[in-house]
Design a protein around this motif. Structure first.
Motif, short mmCIF file in Angstrom:
data_model
loop_
_atom_site.label_atom_id
_atom_site.label_comp_id
_atom_site.label_asym_id
_atom_site.label_seq_id
_atom_site.Cartn_x
_atom_site.Cartn_y
_atom_site.Cartn_z
N ASP A 213 0.87 -1.17 0.00
CA ASP A 213 0.00 0.00 0.00
C ASP A 213 0.91 1.22 0.00
O ASP A 213 1.59 1.49 0.98
CB ASP A 213 -0.88 -0.02 1.25
CG ASP A 213 -1.90 1.10 1.28
OD1 ASP A 213 -1.68 2.14 0.62
OD2 ASP A 213 -2.91 0.95 2.00
N ASP B 298 -3.35 -3.11 11.69
CA ASP B 298 -3.84 -2.66 10.37
C ASP B 298 -2.76 -2.65 9.30
O ASP B 298 -3.07 -2.53 8.12
CB ASP B 298 -4.43 -1.25 10.49
CG ASP B 298 -5.72 -1.24 11.29
OD1 ASP B 298 -6.52 -2.19 11.14
OD2 ASP B 298 -5.92 -0.31 12.07
N ARG B 299 -1.49 -2.74 9.72
CA ARG B 299 -0.40 -2.69 8.75
C ARG B 299 0.69 -3.70 9.13
O ARG B 299 0.93 -3.93 10.32
CB ARG B 299 0.21 -1.30 8.70
CG ARG B 299 -0.70 -0.28 8.05
CD ARG B 299 -0.06 1.09 7.92
NE ARG B 299 0.45 1.66 9.16
CZ ARG B 299 -0.30 2.22 10.10
NH1 ARG B 299 -1.60 2.28 9.95
NH2 ARG B 299 0.25 2.73 11.18
N SER C 163 -1.31 -3.25 3.99
CA SER C 163 -2.38 -2.77 4.87
C SER C 163 -3.60 -3.66 4.70
O SER C 163 -3.73 -4.39 3.71
CB SER C 163 -2.75 -1.33 4.51
OG SER C 163 -3.35 -1.29 3.22
N ARG C 164 -4.49 -3.59 5.68
CA ARG C 164 -5.77 -4.33 5.56
C ARG C 164 -6.51 -3.89 4.31
O ARG C 164 -7.10 -4.70 3.60
CB ARG C 164 -6.65 -4.06 6.77
CG ARG C 164 -6.29 -4.83 7.99
CD ARG C 164 -7.31 -4.58 9.12
NE ARG C 164 -6.86 -5.22 10.32
CZ ARG C 164 -7.14 -6.47 10.65
NH1 ARG C 164 -7.87 -7.20 9.84
NH2 ARG C 164 -6.70 -6.99 11.77
N HIS C 165 -6.47 -2.57 4.06
CA HIS C 165 -7.16 -2.03 2.89
C HIS C 165 -6.62 -2.64 1.59
O HIS C 165 -7.40 -3.07 0.73
CB HIS C 165 -7.02 -0.50 2.88
CG HIS C 165 -7.59 0.15 1.67
ND1 HIS C 165 -8.95 0.29 1.48
CD2 HIS C 165 -6.98 0.68 0.58
CE1 HIS C 165 -9.15 0.88 0.30
NE2 HIS C 165 -7.99 1.13 -0.26
N ARG C 166 -5.31 -2.68 1.44
CA ARG C 166 -4.70 -3.22 0.22
C ARG C 166 -5.00 -4.71 0.08
O ARG C 166 -5.31 -5.18 -1.02
CB ARG C 166 -3.19 -2.98 0.21
CG ARG C 166 -2.49 -3.53 -1.00
CD ARG C 166 -2.97 -2.85 -2.28
NE ARG C 166 -2.37 -3.47 -3.43
CZ ARG C 166 -2.98 -3.65 -4.59
NH1 ARG C 166 -4.22 -3.22 -4.77
NH2 ARG C 166 -2.37 -4.24 -5.58
N ALA D 255 -7.59 -6.29 1.23
CA ALA D 255 -9.01 -6.40 0.85
C ALA D 255 -9.18 -6.13 -0.64
O ALA D 255 -9.97 -6.81 -1.31
CB ALA D 255 -9.86 -5.43 1.66
N GLU D 256 -8.45 -5.15 -1.18
CA GLU D 256 -8.52 -4.87 -2.63
C GLU D 256 -8.06 -6.07 -3.44
O GLU D 256 -8.68 -6.41 -4.45
CB GLU D 256 -7.62 -3.68 -2.98
CG GLU D 256 -8.13 -2.35 -2.56
CD GLU D 256 -7.17 -1.22 -2.90
OE1 GLU D 256 -7.62 -0.07 -2.89
OE2 GLU D 256 -5.96 -1.47 -3.17
N GLU E 205 -10.72 -8.89 -3.11
CA GLU E 205 -11.95 -8.49 -3.80
C GLU E 205 -11.85 -8.72 -5.30
O GLU E 205 -12.83 -9.07 -5.95
CB GLU E 205 -12.22 -7.00 -3.52
CG GLU E 205 -13.51 -6.48 -4.09
CD GLU E 205 -13.69 -5.02 -3.71
OE1 GLU E 205 -13.60 -4.17 -4.62
OE2 GLU E 205 -13.90 -4.75 -2.52
#
Length: 131
Positions: free
Chosen positions: A11, A48-49, A63-66, A68-69, A72
């Motif tokens: 990320d 989270d990272r 990161s959790r966000h990356r 998840a991307e 997905e």
């Protein structure tokens, strides 16, 4: 593993601050790195990272966000292969946690050479294995 292969996991907006440290040998497959981080995030909701270190050098931050991307955009989870995996504990790796007795800094690894246990990055010496 080639460090440029890892780039898909990172990320660009995440920094190392408050990230858990994960150290892996350079030979670790990128899919295994992603799977390990996914398991760390699942087991430890407050994280989270993850700062990924390859052979002692910072390669990047996941990161959790990356993650998840990445999940997905696929039909299968990271590391799912053909779906014929047996349930239970992975026979490929186990996340091992170490902590500094002095400052509490932690490091996770999937491989430990018994001749070289991790040392605290702040110079406090050898870290201890956590249960």
């Amino acid at each position: 593993m080639k460090n440029r292969d890892l780039g898909v996991l990172f990320d660009r907006d995440a920094d190392e601050r408050d990230a858990v440290r994960l150290s892996v040998p350079a030979s670790t497959d990128v899919a295994i790195v992603a799977e390990v981080v996914e398991k760390i995030f699942a087991a430890e909701p407050g994280i989270d990272r993850a700062a990924l270190y390859v052979d002692g050098q910072l390669a990047g931050v996941m990161s959790r966000h990356r993650l998840a991307e990445l999940v997905e955009g696929s039909f299968r989870g990271i590391g799912d292969a053909d779906g014929a995996t047996l349930p239970g504990v992975s026979s490929r790796y186990q996340v091992i946690r170490f902590q500094c007795r002095t400052c509490g800094a932690e490091e996770r690894r999937i491989h430990v050479d018994p001749r070289s246990a991790p040392n605290c990055s702040s110079g406090h010496g050898a870290m201890v294995l956590l249960p």
